[in-house]
Design an enzyme around this catalytic site. Sequence first.
Site, mmCIF file in Angstrom:
data_model
loop_
_atom_site.group_PDB
_atom_site.id
_atom_site.type_symbol
_atom_site.label_atom_id
_atom_site.label_comp_id
_atom_site.label_asym_id
_atom_site.label_seq_id
_atom_site.Cartn_x
_atom_site.Cartn_y
_atom_site.Cartn_z
ATOM 1 N N HIS A 189 13.618 3.552 -9.362
ATOM 2 C CA HIS A 189 12.160 3.506 -9.488
ATOM 3 C C HIS A 189 11.475 4.686 -8.805
ATOM 4 O O HIS A 189 10.351 5.040 -9.151
ATOM 5 C CB HIS A 189 11.664 2.191 -8.884
ATOM 6 C CG HIS A 189 10.324 1.770 -9.360
ATOM 7 N ND1 HIS A 189 10.040 1.507 -10.688
ATOM 8 C CD2 HIS A 189 9.163 1.545 -8.690
ATOM 9 C CE1 HIS A 189 8.778 1.152 -10.802
ATOM 10 N NE2 HIS A 189 8.220 1.165 -9.607
ATOM 11 N N ASP A 199 5.453 3.962 -11.725
ATOM 12 C CA ASP A 199 4.874 2.812 -11.051
ATOM 13 C C ASP A 199 3.363 2.793 -11.330
ATOM 14 O O ASP A 199 2.953 2.947 -12.485
ATOM 15 C CB ASP A 199 5.197 2.846 -9.550
ATOM 16 C CG ASP A 199 4.893 1.539 -8.844
ATOM 17 O OD1 ASP A 199 5.685 0.588 -8.983
ATOM 18 O OD2 ASP A 199 3.860 1.470 -8.157
ATOM 19 N N TYR A 209 -3.726 -3.623 -6.143
ATOM 20 C CA TYR A 209 -3.110 -4.602 -7.039
ATOM 21 C C TYR A 209 -4.161 -5.589 -7.551
ATOM 22 O O TYR A 209 -4.141 -5.994 -8.727
ATOM 23 C CB TYR A 209 -1.999 -5.362 -6.320
ATOM 24 C CG TYR A 209 -0.659 -4.679 -6.338
ATOM 25 C CD1 TYR A 209 0.393 -5.171 -7.088
ATOM 26 C CD2 TYR A 209 -0.437 -3.519 -5.599
ATOM 27 C CE1 TYR A 209 1.635 -4.558 -7.106
ATOM 28 C CE2 TYR A 209 0.801 -2.891 -5.610
ATOM 29 C CZ TYR A 209 1.827 -3.403 -6.362
ATOM 30 O OH TYR A 209 3.045 -2.775 -6.376
#
Length: 391
Positions: A364, A184, A311
């Site tokens: 994930h 990630d 982000y």
Amino acid sequence: MPDVSPRPEPFTPKTAPAALEDLRARLRATRWPDLPEDAGWSLGTDLGYLRELVAYWADGFDWPAQEAELARFPRFRVTLGGLGIHFVHVRAAAQAGPVLPLVLSHGWPDSFWRYAKVIPLLTDPGAHGADPADAFDVVVPDMPGFGYSDRPTGPPLDYIAVAGLWAELMAVLGYPRFGAAGGDMGSHVSRYLGLDHPDRVVAVHRTDAGLPLFTGDPADLAPEERAWLGDAAAWGATEGAYAALQRTKPHTAAFGLTDSPAGLAAWIVEKLRAWSDCDGDVERSFTKDEILTNVTLYWLTETIGPSMRMYRANAAVAPEQHARRVEVPSGFSIFGGDVVRPPRAWLERTANVVYATEPPRGGHFAPFEEPELYAAELREFFRPYRSAAAG
């Protein structure tokens, strides 16, 4: 001259009873939204499941026991770049050969929690049926704005800046050369460790290559690469609303998620379910205690806002940075249950791939979902590079 280098200090958090009392009161006072009959998870987090999880969080979950379990790892804080960085540092149990230092980088929505199951398998492989010669010294930091690391008061840090902090951290710990691994966001941090610190990083392992960013002519891509770009775009259209919000207006959501533990749990558990290899049943991959340990870390440290702001920082990374190719030896373990899995041609376009596998199970959050498989992948990939780190 006096030694002014950063000095790690032992760190063991202890939650005040009043903080847990406040959490339970908020959980019991949750104001629930309505949901169309039989909606399930189709509109987001399932109302029935979240009610069940919140009830357990309020009256069954034992945070002090989970906090004590996490405290079995040696943990520290050190000031780097003006920020207090929390990290786990566990040395190899035995030296049957060269011990490779390894920095593991987590992603979102998690923290050092991602690697809690796999650390013992990496530091003491002999105790878990593997070769003692494959032991690592393991370092697992919390990124700034995550877990017990400081929250940046200025602009959030991007992947590149965090990679620089990790290179400094490994130097502080006395590791001139080391391996890097992650998934990630941690996949990107590991990538930039290889790009910007190739004299320090002997090899890089990743469980994904991130969502594709390609500005060239699609005709130059292999057919499987073009198909992957299409798949990634389709995934973004149906599953990427969270990322668009966190790249653009993260603070708006942070008000509600910082104030409501039920809202925070809804935001996180939906991703744990959607991104893990659980076939729609989140508790096939995570127990309630495991889910709530992750969520409670976010709640008590008040880090959902700063974690989402990263982000925005990463969205501002210059396009030319994404086009750089990692030349240090690179390995990929693309787990079968992960989202948007890249083809080998794309991996080779972006990195010097010397190892690529597709483990059949795990999603994930592979280090947590399938710790034995993940540990075996790291042992196999890094085995040829142990002497390079020792030298």
